[in-house]
Design an enzyme around this catalytic site. Sequence first.
Site, PDB file in Angstrom:
ATOM      1  N   HIS A   1       5.037  17.914  68.722  1.00  0.00           N
ATOM      2  CA  HIS A   1       5.502  19.244  69.133  1.00  0.00           C
ATOM      3  C   HIS A   1       5.437  19.346  70.656  1.00  0.00           C
ATOM      4  O   HIS A   1       4.642  20.112  71.210  1.00  0.00           O
ATOM      5  CB  HIS A   1       4.667  20.334  68.478  1.00  0.00           C
ATOM      6  CG  HIS A   1       4.648  20.274  66.974  1.00  0.00           C
ATOM      7  ND1 HIS A   1       3.913  19.355  66.265  1.00  0.00           N
ATOM      8  CD2 HIS A   1       5.284  21.022  66.044  1.00  0.00           C
ATOM      9  CE1 HIS A   1       4.104  19.534  64.967  1.00  0.00           C
ATOM     10  NE2 HIS A   1       4.926  20.536  64.806  1.00  0.00           N
TER      11      HIS A   1
ATOM     12  N   HIS B   1       9.732  27.699  56.688  1.00  0.00           N
ATOM     13  CA  HIS B   1       9.287  28.601  57.748  1.00  0.00           C
ATOM     14  C   HIS B   1      10.303  28.644  58.872  1.00  0.00           C
ATOM     15  O   HIS B   1      11.055  27.694  59.093  1.00  0.00           O
ATOM     16  CB  HIS B   1       7.901  28.234  58.287  1.00  0.00           C
ATOM     17  CG  HIS B   1       7.781  26.914  59.006  1.00  0.00           C
ATOM     18  ND1 HIS B   1       8.069  25.704  58.421  1.00  0.00           N
ATOM     19  CD2 HIS B   1       7.362  26.624  60.267  1.00  0.00           C
ATOM     20  CE1 HIS B   1       7.826  24.720  59.283  1.00  0.00           C
ATOM     21  NE2 HIS B   1       7.407  25.251  60.415  1.00  0.00           N
TER      22      HIS B   1
ATOM     23  N   HIS C   1       1.420  21.183  58.075  1.00  0.00           N
ATOM     24  CA  HIS C   1       0.534  20.920  59.225  1.00  0.00           C
ATOM     25  C   HIS C   1       0.472  22.125  60.162  1.00  0.00           C
ATOM     26  O   HIS C   1       0.463  21.989  61.385  1.00  0.00           O
ATOM     27  CB  HIS C   1       0.941  19.633  59.942  1.00  0.00           C
ATOM     28  CG  HIS C   1       2.325  19.632  60.549  1.00  0.00           C
ATOM     29  ND1 HIS C   1       3.103  18.493  60.611  1.00  0.00           N
ATOM     30  CD2 HIS C   1       3.067  20.606  61.136  1.00  0.00           C
ATOM     31  CE1 HIS C   1       4.244  18.777  61.211  1.00  0.00           C
ATOM     32  NE2 HIS C   1       4.245  20.055  61.543  1.00  0.00           N
TER      33      HIS C   1
ATOM     34  N   GLU D   1      11.431  20.060  58.832  1.00  0.00           N
ATOM     35  CA  GLU D   1      10.267  19.154  58.820  1.00  0.00           C
ATOM     36  C   GLU D   1      10.088  18.485  57.457  1.00  0.00           C
ATOM     37  O   GLU D   1       9.484  17.414  57.354  1.00  0.00           O
ATOM     38  CB  GLU D   1       8.985  19.931  59.177  1.00  0.00           C
ATOM     39  CG  GLU D   1       8.925  20.369  60.633  1.00  0.00           C
ATOM     40  CD  GLU D   1       7.613  21.051  60.991  1.00  0.00           C
ATOM     41  OE1 GLU D   1       7.335  21.195  62.176  1.00  0.00           O
ATOM     42  OE2 GLU D   1       6.858  21.458  60.070  1.00  0.00           O
TER      43      GLU D   1
HETATM   44 FE   LIG Z   1       5.455  21.180  62.872  1.00  0.00          FE
END
Ligand SMILES: [Fe+2]
Length: 318
Positions: free
Chosen positions: A59, A196, A12, A243
């Site tokens: 977030h 990431h 996402h 995540e």
């Molecule tokens: Fe995220």
Amino acid sequence: MARIIAGIGSSHVPAIGAALDNNRTEEPYWKRVFSGFEKSQAWMRETRPDVAIVVYNDHASAFSVEIIPTFALGCAAEFPPADEGWGPRPVPVVKGHPALASHIAQSVILDEFDLTICNKMEVDHGMTVPMNLLFGKIAKDGHWPCPVIPLAVNVVMYPPPTGHRCYMLGKAIKKAVESYPDDLRVVIFGTGGLSHQISGPRAGLINSKWDKAFLDNLSKDPQKLVKIPHVDYMREAGAEGIEMVMWLIMRGALGDNVREVYRFYTVPASNTAVGHIILEPSGAARKAAAHKPAGKAKRSGGKFKRAAARAKVQRVRS
Ligand SMILES: [Fe+2]
């Protein structure tokens, strides 16, 4: 009776939403990403779910550091796009499904998963970017193709839930959906990742070997994935790679055996590895899940094309 007919895993990455919103999808850098979802959008148009459950993480949009629920289920009638610092994304307000969401909350909480019930919640790129990737670009004054139930998971402040707990929550959601009396065909998204890290000495870390093994094991050996401790996600997939535990909620909701319909993987988008997979329950479970309510078949002219769509969709890796 409602059924979960498919699970969708998707990154996402916020920059994907920005590329879409700023009409940059034809630029070579972004075309590489968006072209990987063209078959998925065709699959989604043919599949036409009645409801989507989207597992994502907030977030710091709906929740600040003051309150961070581990699992928060959206039971509202609608969920506006959040202002993430540059104004809300130009996407439609997400319509919820309060009846099914409340049913899931009751069933799952009585199964001893302590969900936070959200009757008012804004949703950020964590939810709307995967929706765009699967449903396509939709004008702000348009409509998403189906109601959506958001499930926000804490992966931003330690301790996030374990992969095992996420997987078991997925199982509880499956049970909840299957005890809902209306004939609804439900898809469930697991979003986030893949590898990431956005800050610190290892910023920009991408681990394709890890990512691809994770995608392989989603269908082949999910029990291997549920045993992965947080520290392994941190070390192998970067600080934000955690995540990926959200994908295990999606996987748990599909039952023991699945078939992989489609996969796409590319690096990078922004500083993130992009992963995507579509899974369907296999065998008898798939046949039962594929049942199309008569009313829906009539509205579409009686043409139920899922089998044809499945034949068209091919596995792509990059
Ligand atoms: Fe995220």
